[in-house]
Write an enzyme that holds these catalytic residues in place. Structure first.
Site, mmCIF file in Angstrom:
data_model
loop_
_atom_site.group_PDB
_atom_site.id
_atom_site.type_symbol
_atom_site.label_atom_id
_atom_site.label_comp_id
_atom_site.label_asym_id
_atom_site.label_seq_id
_atom_site.Cartn_x
_atom_site.Cartn_y
_atom_site.Cartn_z
ATOM 1 N N GLU A 314 55.143 26.329 -13.844
ATOM 2 C CA GLU A 314 53.931 25.983 -13.453
ATOM 3 C C GLU A 314 53.145 25.970 -14.634
ATOM 4 O OE1 GLU A 314 52.429 25.578 -9.969
ATOM 5 O OE2 GLU A 314 51.123 24.829 -11.881
ATOM 6 N N ASP A 318 50.603 22.944 -15.976
ATOM 7 C CA ASP A 318 49.076 22.945 -16.095
ATOM 8 C C ASP A 318 48.615 22.884 -17.332
ATOM 9 O OD1 ASP A 318 49.235 23.821 -13.453
ATOM 10 O OD2 ASP A 318 49.051 25.898 -13.814
ATOM 11 N N SER A 609 50.226 21.205 -7.504
ATOM 12 C CA SER A 609 49.989 21.805 -8.901
ATOM 13 C C SER A 609 49.800 21.334 -9.974
ATOM 14 C CB SER A 609 51.370 22.549 -9.219
ATOM 15 O OG SER A 609 51.582 23.636 -8.570
ATOM 16 N N ILE A 651 41.863 6.108 -1.898
ATOM 17 C CA ILE A 651 43.528 6.081 -1.468
ATOM 18 C C ILE A 651 43.579 5.869 0.021
ATOM 19 C CG2 ILE A 651 45.711 7.334 -1.736
ATOM 20 C CD1 ILE A 651 44.358 6.800 -4.425
ATOM 21 N N GLY A 669 37.909 5.650 3.157
ATOM 22 C CA GLY A 669 37.020 6.907 3.305
ATOM 23 C C GLY A 669 37.896 8.051 3.174
#
Ligand SMILES: *[C@@H]1O[C@H](CO)[C@@H](O)[C@H](O)[C@H]1NC(C)=O
Ligand SMILES: *[C@@H]1O[C@H](CO)[C@@H](O)[C@H](O)[C@H]1NC(C)=O
Ligand SMILES: *[C@@H]1O[C@H](CO)[C@@H](O)[C@H](O)[C@H]1NC(C)=O
Ligand SMILES: *[C@@H]1O[C@H](CO)[C@@H](O)[C@H](O)[C@H]1NC(C)=O
Ligand SMILES: *[C@@H]1O[C@H](CO)[C@@H](O)[C@H](O)[C@H]1NC(C)=O
Ligand SMILES: *[C@@H]1O[C@H](CO)[C@@H](O)[C@H](O)[C@H]1NC(C)=O
Ligand SMILES: *[C@@H]1O[C@H](CO)[C@@H](O)[C@H](O)[C@H]1NC(C)=O
Ligand SMILES: *[C@@H]1O[C@H](CO)[C@@H](O)[C@H](O)[C@H]1NC(C)=O
Ligand SMILES: *[C@@H]1O[C@H](CO)[C@@H](O)[C@H](O)[C@H]1NC(C)=O
Ligand SMILES: *[C@@H]1O[C@H](CO)[C@@H](O)[C@H](O)[C@H]1NC(C)=O
Length: 692
Positions: A314, A318, A609, A651, A669
């Protein structure tokens, strides 16, 4: 440090005639316990000279003004947009009224507690003093008994009910010790179901993807860092920059002193410098070899490891997503809790974020709301940690200044934690939002469901709720209306960065998330906030998902450590999602097939993540420009995002399957899959630079 012996002798002088348990007529029952858990046995009356610490929680009615206050500084049409508050202003705004403080203090003094013995907490939320049992009994017109805990053998004072004079009742939330005996550990433990980290080990996914990965590695590490031809296979920094039109930072870009980007880590997420070096060397042109975050270790947290097998998936993900966007700006890595605590997989407290928030805001350490004062004794780790190797220092309170933007790729489920616990913490996001901090949380990786519980908890093996295990299960803390929840998108095979992205769906996300898709849905605790009401309204009106629904919110029940009972909320309606809850996510960004180095090897990683540090870094970069222009950071993002959705790439394809459904669909929307969409950096920058 207060000297207990002095207090004792002082207090002894104050003992007047024996307290009467029969209250005078102007006293009323304030709190009464209905049942005693079998774990506790009521023993002898507490001897009258025994001294114990008392706390009087003062009512803070103005907490319900928090929403309006926060809108006042973050709604772009407000004349006070961007005029963030200082922490003293926040304390002052939410402190109990003078009238409350005076009424309670006067009552205490009149009843033999001298004002010199009364301490007022830093956040002004409660009075504390030592009292003898006799004092306490007289004050509260009750009898204190010792309650013995069968499990630990511990003995604590308590009463069955206590009384307060009519005129002070409305000023007092609760008194401790009182009727509240710490909730039985068994029931708390049942809360501690496995909450899987919202992260995947690159290694696991590498194994799952096999050959494809090896080819992707050859393809994308063999080419120039700015090659965009394989973004449908592996997302590199160049792909992210192209998708969201983020211009390269130049080496002359300034680095504002007060704009380091914050990233939260826990659960043994320690970075491995060689991975960062490989990534910077192979995938970027400008980031210097050896670049690493600014350490912010909280309550025994640590930053990095030298063993590749201990490299955290992780934290690597990040940092590798955020650095290319914010560099040369720095990243502040908040690593929270000691090693012992981080290593305990069963403990949900690391998902509680309370020790983190304490370190950012000292006043939170003793903040009372929803009958919770300070950290929860069972859900949150106490410091000093008595375990060998634990953090021997005191709980950190206000030790670190919060960064303007904080990215948190962690989360649990609303259904995991007591409502009161969640709501108290949610208020803290509001308070830090008032001070200009943006919190961005991952929306979850299991679509409309959530992490399946291997321990067979209430959401059982499906990660869904209710007696039939078919009710959608939203992720917390993204549902707190004062944070920004980030969902995930994907570049599907055969598409390029110039094509619109779609909502992520990756059945091979296993084992880190079965049938990985973008977390989304509706809260069972928080109502739809006004800033998103129109967007959610349009969604239901024009794109009704067609599933049966219910319309109810879990109420806070005060003292009882109640989990949201979603089955009861749905009642017999057969509904599988809540029509009146806050919708998540708010926005989204790419979250699949992210090129990373982990433990010395190339691999592909992903999850919301990944989306969260991307979106957070974009905001940090915009803050950078605002600060250079002499403006403040944006702070709480949602009102401005919903007010100007045109600055996001909407999207409109894909969905977030779960609970034996295809989930919700991405539509024009806002939608509960990808929110308002992904960043369009130039448009966002223009918009935010136009705001004061
Ligand atoms: C790698 O590149 C080769 C040659 O361009 C291509 O045929 C192959 O499909 C690529 N592999 C992947 C996994 O993208
Ligand atoms: C950074 O913030 C501090 C106060 O927290 C302030 O004194 C200082 O001037 C700021 N630095 C810059 C470059 O704005
Ligand atoms: C990636 O970078 C490292 C240096 O940090 C280098 O040793 C390695 O060969 C590079 N890998 C590729 C595929 O270029
Ligand atoms: C990066 O720095 C390390 C030392 O910190 C060094 O061993 C390594 O060779 C450097 N890599 C490159 C590509 O310069
Ligand atoms: C975690 O919980 C499981 C199942 O209840 C148990 O078998 C295991 O020993 C626990 N681990 C720790 C470290 O408490
Ligand atoms: C994943 O989703 C597919 C299609 O909806 C379904 O058939 C399958 O059972 C799911 N797998 C798991 C482990 O839930
Ligand atoms: C929650 O409280 C409201 C009003 O306070 C009430 O109308 C509603 O029925 C309650 N909901 C539940 C699930 O108890
Ligand atoms: C605290 O709990 C009591 C019942 O124990 C309840 O009456 C009161 O409303 C609660 N206060 C808050 C702020 O939730
Ligand atoms: C890296 O890859 C090599 C070769 O496949 C493997 O032996 C090694 O265990 C991997 N390292 C880690 C940390 O997984
Ligand atoms: C739409 O999304 C699906 C996944 O849900 C994907 O397979 C498909 O390629 C996408 N189509 C377009 C046109 O983006």
């Amino acid at each position: 440090m207060k000297d207990i012996t002095t207090l004792l002798s002082l207090a002894a002088l104050l003992v007047v005639a024996g307290a009467s348990a029969i209250p005078p007529p102007h006293y009323e029952v304030h709190e009464k316990r209905e049942t005693l858990h079998p774990r506790w046995t009521k023993r002898d009356r507490v001897e009258s000279h025994k001294l114990f610490p008392m706390r009087i929680g003062l009512t803070q009615t103005n907490l319900n003004m928090g929403y309006e206050h926060l809108m006042d500084v973050s709604n772009p049409t407000s004349p006070n947009f961007g005029k963030h508050w200082t922490s003293d202003e926040v304390i002052a705004a939410f402190r109990p009224s003078r009238e409350t403080e005076d009424a309670v203090r006067t009552w205490l003094i009149e009843n033999g507690i001298p004002s010199t013995r009364i301490t007022h907490s830093d956040n002004k939320g409660w009075f504390a003093f030592y009292a003898t049992a006799a004092d306490a009994e007289r004050l509260l017109r009750t009898e204190f008994h010792e309650y013995e805990d069968a499990e630990t053998g511990g003995v604590i004072p308590g009463c069955d009910a206590y009384h307060l004079p009519q005129h002070v009742r409305r000023h007092i939330d609760y008194v401790s010790p009182g009727i509240k005996l710490l909730a039985p550990v068994e029931s708390r433990r049942s809360l501690q179901r496995e909450v899987v980290r919202d992260e995947e080990s690159g290694l696991e996914k590498r194994n799952a993807h096999g050959l494809l990965q090896t080819q992707a590695e050859a393809n994308c590490t063999g080419s120039a860092p700015d090659d965009l031809s394989t973004c449908d296979v592996a997302i590199t920094p160049a792909c992210v920059a192209a998708l969201y039109q983020i211009p390269p930072a130049t080496t002359t870009t300034t680095k504002h002193a007060n704009n380091s980007m914050g990233i939260f880590e826990s659960e043994l997420q320690f970075y491995y410098q060689k991975d960062l070096n490989s990534f910077f060397t192979n995938f970027t042109r400008n980031i210097k070899n050896g670049t690493h975050p600014v350490p912010a270790n909280i309550d025994g947290g640590m930053q990095k490891v030298d063993d590749p097998y201990e490299a955290g998936g992780e934290v690597n993900l990040d940092l590798m997503l955020a650095y290319p966007i914010v560099y040369p700006q720095t990243i502040t890595l908040y690593n929270v809790d000691d090693f012992i605590v981080q290593a305990n997989q069963n403990d949900t407290y690391t998902f509680g974020f309370n020790t983190f928030l304490d370190a950012l805001d000292g006043s939170y350490c003793s903040f009372s709301a929803y009958n919770e004062t300070g950290n929860d004794p069972y859900l949150d780790q106490a410091y000093p940690d008595p375990l060998i190797g634990g953090w021997t220092g005191q709980l950190m309170c206000g030790t670190f200044k919060p960064t303007n933007v904080i990215s948190l790729s962690y989360g649990g489920q609303e259904s995991d934690l007591p409502i009161s616990y969640q709501k108290r913490q949610c208020l803290e996001y509001m308070k830090l939002g008032l001070q200009g901090v943006s919190f961005l949380f991952a929306s979850g990786d299991s679509g409309v469901s959530n992490y399946p519980s291997s321990a067979g908890g209430i959401d059982g093996p499906t990660g869904c709720l209710g007696p039939n295990l078919n009710i959608f299960n939203p992720t917390w803390p993204g549902t707190c209306p004062y944070v920004t929840s980030v969902g995930a998108t994907k570049v599907y095979p055969g598409f390029t960065v110039n094509d619109p992205e779609s909502a992520v769906y990756d059945p091979a996300g296993f084992p880190y998330s079965v049938n990985y898709s973008s977390g989304g849905g509706f809260s069972n605790i928080y109502p739809i906030p006004s800033y998103q009401a129109a967007a959610v309204g349009v969604y239901f009106e024009s794109h009704d998902p067609g599933y049966p629904f219910y319309s109810a919110l879990s109420n806070d029940t005060g003292d009882i450590k109640l989990l949201p009972d979603v089955g009861a909320l749905a009642g017999g309606s057969g509904g599988i999602y809540n029509r009146i809850g806050r919708g998540i996510p708010d926005v989204s960004a790419n979250g699949d097939n992210i090129a990373v180095y982990g433990g010395g090897n190339f691999s592909l990683s992903g999850g919301t993540s990944a989306s969260t540090p991307i979106f957070s870094a974009v905001i940090n970069r915009i803050n950078e420009e605002r600060l250079i222009a002499g403006k403040g950071p944006i702070g709480f993002l949602n009102p401005s995002l919903y007010a100007n959705p045109g600055m996001l790439n909407d999207i409109v394809n894909g969905s977030n399957p779960g609970c034996n459904t295809i989930g919700f669909s991405a539509v024009p929307g806002w939608d509960p899959v990808t929110g308002l969409g992904t960043p369009n950096f130039p448009k966002m920058l223009e918009y935010y630079m136009g705001l004061p």
